[in-house]
Design a protein around this motif. Structure first.
Motif, PDB file in Angstrom:
ATOM      1  N   THR A  15       0.881  -1.173   0.000  1.00 49.44           N
ATOM      2  CA  THR A  15       0.000   0.000   0.000  1.00 49.44           C
ATOM      3  C   THR A  15       0.917   1.222   0.000  1.00 49.44           C
ATOM      4  O   THR A  15       1.205   1.788   1.050  1.00 49.44           O
ATOM      5  CB  THR A  15      -0.917   0.009   1.240  1.00 49.44           C
ATOM      6  N   PRO A  16       1.422   1.630  -1.151  1.00 48.28           N
ATOM      7  CA  PRO A  16       2.450   2.687  -1.233  1.00 48.28           C
ATOM      8  C   PRO A  16       1.965   4.018  -0.686  1.00 48.28           C
ATOM      9  O   PRO A  16       0.785   4.372  -0.788  1.00 48.28           O
ATOM     10  CB  PRO A  16       2.727   2.769  -2.741  1.00 48.28           C
ATOM     11  N   TYR A  17       2.908   4.774  -0.113  1.00 53.71           N
ATOM     12  CA  TYR A  17       2.605   6.136   0.320  1.00 53.71           C
ATOM     13  C   TYR A  17       3.894   6.947   0.326  1.00 53.71           C
ATOM     14  O   TYR A  17       5.005   6.400   0.357  1.00 53.71           O
ATOM     15  CB  TYR A  17       1.926   6.156   1.685  1.00 53.71           C
ATOM     16  N   GLY A  18       3.739   8.251   0.279  1.00 51.88           N
ATOM     17  CA  GLY A  18       4.887   9.131   0.158  1.00 51.88           C
ATOM     18  C   GLY A  18       5.278   9.779   1.472  1.00 51.88           C
ATOM     19  O   GLY A  18       4.604   9.618   2.496  1.00 51.88           O
ATOM     20  N   PRO A  19       6.382  10.539   1.462  1.00 51.90           N
ATOM     21  CA  PRO A  19       6.869  11.180   2.696  1.00 51.90           C
ATOM     22  C   PRO A  19       5.850  12.166   3.261  1.00 51.90           C
ATOM     23  O   PRO A  19       5.264  12.961   2.534  1.00 51.90           O
ATOM     24  CB  PRO A  19       8.143  11.896   2.232  1.00 51.90           C
ATOM     25  N   GLY A  20       5.633  12.081   4.573  1.00 54.34           N
ATOM     26  CA  GLY A  20       4.693  12.981   5.237  1.00 54.34           C
ATOM     27  C   GLY A  20       3.248  12.546   5.156  1.00 54.34           C
ATOM     28  O   GLY A  20       2.387  13.140   5.806  1.00 54.34           O
ATOM     29  N   GLU A  21       2.950  11.506   4.376  1.00 54.01           N
ATOM     30  CA  GLU A  21       1.587  11.010   4.276  1.00 54.01           C
ATOM     31  C   GLU A  21       1.313   9.985   5.383  1.00 54.01           C
ATOM     32  O   GLU A  21       2.237   9.453   6.002  1.00 54.01           O
ATOM     33  CB  GLU A  21       1.355  10.367   2.903  1.00 54.01           C
ATOM     34  N   THR A  22       0.035   9.729   5.611  1.00 59.54           N
ATOM     35  CA  THR A  22      -0.354   8.737   6.619  1.00 59.54           C
ATOM     36  C   THR A  22      -0.261   7.340   6.029  1.00 59.54           C
ATOM     37  O   THR A  22      -0.681   7.100   4.900  1.00 59.54           O
ATOM     38  CB  THR A  22      -1.795   8.991   7.098  1.00 59.54           C
ATOM     39  N   TRP A  23       0.315   6.439   6.780  1.00 60.93           N
ATOM     40  CA  TRP A  23       0.423   5.059   6.327  1.00 60.93           C
ATOM     41  C   TRP A  23      -0.971   4.495   6.075  1.00 60.93           C
ATOM     42  O   TRP A  23      -1.806   4.461   6.984  1.00 60.93           O
ATOM     43  CB  TRP A  23       1.141   4.239   7.393  1.00 60.93           C
ATOM     44  N   PRO A  24      -1.289   4.051   4.863  1.00 63.93           N
ATOM     45  CA  PRO A  24      -2.633   3.538   4.564  1.00 63.93           C
ATOM     46  C   PRO A  24      -2.973   2.312   5.398  1.00 63.93           C
ATOM     47  O   PRO A  24      -2.099   1.569   5.830  1.00 63.93           O
ATOM     48  CB  PRO A  24      -2.558   3.169   3.069  1.00 63.93           C
ATOM     49  N   THR A  25      -4.252   2.105   5.623  1.00 67.78           N
ATOM     50  CA  THR A  25      -4.693   0.931   6.364  1.00 67.78           C
ATOM     51  C   THR A  25      -4.790  -0.279   5.430  1.00 67.78           C
ATOM     52  O   THR A  25      -4.964  -0.140   4.218  1.00 67.78           O
ATOM     53  CB  THR A  25      -6.063   1.162   7.024  1.00 67.78           C
ATOM     54  N   ARG A  26      -4.663  -1.467   6.016  1.00 67.60           N
ATOM     55  CA  ARG A  26      -4.835  -2.736   5.301  1.00 67.60           C
ATOM     56  C   ARG A  26      -5.215  -3.774   6.349  1.00 67.60           C
ATOM     57  O   ARG A  26      -4.399  -4.147   7.190  1.00 67.60           O
ATOM     58  CB  ARG A  26      -3.547  -3.152   4.602  1.00 67.60           C
ATOM     59  N   VAL A  27      -6.451  -4.202   6.338  1.00 68.99           N
ATOM     60  CA  VAL A  27      -6.921  -5.108   7.378  1.00 68.99           C
ATOM     61  C   VAL A  27      -6.652  -6.553   6.962  1.00 68.99           C
ATOM     62  O   VAL A  27      -7.235  -7.069   6.009  1.00 68.99           O
ATOM     63  CB  VAL A  27      -8.423  -4.909   7.654  1.00 68.99           C
ATOM     64  N   ASN A  78      -0.185  -0.879  13.908  1.00 68.85           N
ATOM     65  CA  ASN A  78      -0.189  -1.741  12.721  1.00 68.85           C
ATOM     66  C   ASN A  78      -1.201  -1.358  11.655  1.00 68.85           C
ATOM     67  O   ASN A  78      -1.188  -1.923  10.558  1.00 68.85           O
ATOM     68  CB  ASN A  78      -0.411  -3.200  13.133  1.00 68.85           C
ATOM     69  N   HIS A  79      -2.097  -0.409  11.940  1.00 71.14           N
ATOM     70  CA  HIS A  79      -3.072   0.064  10.937  1.00 71.14           C
ATOM     71  C   HIS A  79      -3.783  -1.109  10.261  1.00 71.14           C
ATOM     72  O   HIS A  79      -4.041  -1.094   9.059  1.00 71.14           O
ATOM     73  CB  HIS A  79      -2.387   0.938   9.885  1.00 71.14           C
ATOM     74  N   GLY A  80      -4.096  -2.143  11.054  1.00 72.22           N
ATOM     75  CA  GLY A  80      -4.856  -3.278  10.538  1.00 72.22           C
ATOM     76  C   GLY A  80      -4.027  -4.455  10.075  1.00 72.22           C
ATOM     77  O   GLY A  80      -4.568  -5.534   9.804  1.00 72.22           O
ATOM     78  N   ARG A  81      -2.722  -4.287   9.979  1.00 73.22           N
ATOM     79  CA  ARG A  81      -1.883  -5.374   9.458  1.00 73.22           C
ATOM     80  C   ARG A  81      -1.527  -6.384  10.551  1.00 73.22           C
ATOM     81  O   ARG A  81      -1.411  -6.028  11.722  1.00 73.22           O
ATOM     82  CB  ARG A  81      -0.595  -4.808   8.851  1.00 73.22           C
ATOM     83  N   LEU A  82      -1.294  -7.625  10.107  1.00 76.97           N
ATOM     84  CA  LEU A  82      -0.868  -8.680  11.006  1.00 76.97           C
ATOM     85  C   LEU A  82       0.281  -9.443  10.370  1.00 76.97           C
ATOM     86  O   LEU A  82       0.299  -9.656   9.158  1.00 76.97           O
ATOM     87  CB  LEU A  82      -2.020  -9.653  11.307  1.00 76.97           C
ATOM     88  N   GLY A  83       1.247  -9.855  11.193  1.00 77.03           N
ATOM     89  CA  GLY A  83       2.348 -10.673  10.724  1.00 77.03           C
ATOM     90  C   GLY A  83       1.963 -12.145  10.754  1.00 77.03           C
ATOM     91  O   GLY A  83       0.904 -12.530  11.269  1.00 77.03           O
ATOM     92  N   PRO A  84       2.806 -13.014  10.226  1.00 83.70           N
ATOM     93  CA  PRO A  84       2.504 -14.450  10.218  1.00 83.70           C
ATOM     94  C   PRO A  84       2.223 -15.030  11.600  1.00 83.70           C
ATOM     95  O   PRO A  84       1.335 -15.867  11.753  1.00 83.70           O
ATOM     96  CB  PRO A  84       3.761 -15.065   9.586  1.00 83.70           C
ATOM     97  N   LYS A  85       2.996 -14.604  12.616  1.00 82.26           N
ATOM     98  CA  LYS A  85       2.738 -15.111  13.965  1.00 82.26           C
ATOM     99  C   LYS A  85       1.349 -14.706  14.432  1.00 82.26           C
ATOM    100  O   LYS A  85       0.644 -15.482  15.085  1.00 82.26           O
ATOM    101  CB  LYS A  85       3.790 -14.591  14.940  1.00 82.26           C
ATOM    102  N   ASP A  86       0.944 -13.467  14.118  1.00 85.66           N
ATOM    103  CA  ASP A  86      -0.377 -12.996  14.510  1.00 85.66           C
ATOM    104  C   ASP A  86      -1.466 -13.809  13.816  1.00 85.66           C
ATOM    105  O   ASP A  86      -2.465 -14.188  14.422  1.00 85.66           O
ATOM    106  CB  ASP A  86      -0.562 -11.527  14.138  1.00 85.66           C
TER     107      ASP A  86
END
Length: 259
Positions: A15-27, A78-86
Motif C-alpha cells: 500500500t504505497p505512500y509518500g513522505p509525510g503522508e499517513t500510512w494507509p490501512t490494510r486489514v 499496525n493500521h490493521g496489518r498482522l504478521g505471520p505469527k499474529d
C-alpha cells in the motif's frame, strides 16, 4: 489480505505512500477453514504478544473457542496489518498434541495426573524450600508473552507473597545487548524514536537489525514507503546478509554498498 501467501511473503501486499503522508490501512484476517465473519459469535479486542511490535487484533470467537483473527484498522501501530505469527499462532490452541492434563514425574517418567495432585506437589515443595532455606530458595524466570495484569499478579506472588528478590525475565535478557547499545549511544535504554518516523524519513539505517524477520509489520511499513514516491534510502550494516535489504541497497561492515 487477498490470496497472498503470508508464509512465502510475510509482509503481504503493498500500500504505497509518500513522505509525510499517513500510512494507509490494510486489514489482514484469517479464519478457520469453512468459516466467514457471519459465523463468528463475537470479536474480542486484544493485542499480539508473540513479538515486540504489539499489533492490535480482534480475536474471532465461536462456541467459546478461538477460530480466527483480524487486524484492527484504527490501531496506531499496525493500521490493521498482522504478521505471520499474529495470523497463524492461535492455531496452536487446537493442536491435537497440546497438553490438556498436568504431568508429574514418577520414577523418572512424566505421567498424567489430576490438577489437585499437581498443585499439591508444587505447593508442597515450595513450602519445604521456604521452611528449609527461606524465600531466596525460590526464583522466577518469566516469559515476555504476558499482559500487564499478569505481570502485576506475578509480582504480588513473588515479592509480596513469597518474598523473593530472584525475579528475572526473558524480556530483559533477550534485549540486553540492544539496551546496552541504546544507553551508550543515547543515555537511555528506551527507543529514541517513533514508528511514525518512517513516514517522514529520508534515510533508514539498520545496524544489526533484521527488521524483515523480527518485526514483519514494521518492515511492511518500510516496504510501503519504498514502493511510494520519493522513497527513503536504506542503509544496512550487518555482518550477516539479512532479508531486510532484499530490495534496497545494503552497506557491508567494510563500507561496500551491496544490493
Amino acid at each position: 489480505m487477498g490470496k497472498v501467501d503470508r508464509i512465502a511473503e510475510p509482509w503481504g501486499s503493498r500500500t504505497p505512500y509518500g513522505p509525510g503522508e499517513t500510512w494507509p490501512t490494510r486489514v489482514d484476517s484469517y479464519l478457520a477453514d469453512g468459516l466467514t465473519e457471519d459465523d463468528v459469535d463475537r470479536w474480542a479486542q486484544s493485542a499480539t504478544i508473540l513479538h515486540s511490535n504489539g499489533d492490535a487484533l480482534d480475536i474471532a470467537v465461536k462456541d467459546d473457542r478461538i477460530v480466527g483473527v483480524r487486524g484492527r484498522e484504527v490501531d496506531r501501530v499496525n493500521h490493521g496489518r498482522l504478521g505471520p505469527k499474529d495470523l497463524f499462532g492461535w492455531q496452536a490452541n487446537h493442536s491435537p498434541d497440546r497438553l490438556t492434563k498436568p504431568l508429574i514425574r514418577r520414577k523418572g517418567k512424566l505421567v498424567e495426573t489430576d490438577w489437585d495432585t499437581a498443585m499439591d506437589a508444587v505447593a508442597g515443595r515450595a513450602k519445604e524450600l521456604l521452611e528449609e532455606q527461606g524465600p531466596s530458595a525460590i526464583s522466577f524466570y518469566t516469559t515476555g508473552q504476558l499482559f500487564l495484569e499478569e505481570y502485576y499478579t506475578l509480582g504480588l506472588i513473588a515479592h509480596g507473597g513469597i518474598g523473593t528478590n530472584h525475579v528475572d525475565g526473558n524480556t530483559r535478557l533477550c534485549t540486553a545487548t540492544a539496551a546496552a547499545a541504546l544507553k551508550e549511544t543515547f543515555s537511555c535504554d528506551g527507543q529514541p524514536g517513533s514508528y511514525t518516523d518512517i513516514d517522514h524519513a529520508d534515510v533508514i539505517a539498520l545496524y544489526g537489525h533484521n527488521m524483515a524477520e523480527t518485526q514483519t509489520v514494521l518492515w511492511t511499513r518500510v516496504l510501503d514507503r519504498l514502493a511510494g514516491p520519493n522513497p527513503p534510502k536504506v542503509i544496512c550494516v550487518d555482518p550477516r546478509r539479512p532479508r531486510s535489504p532484499a530490495r534496497p541497497p545494503c552497506t557491508s561492515p567494510r563500507g561496500r554498498a551491496r544490493t
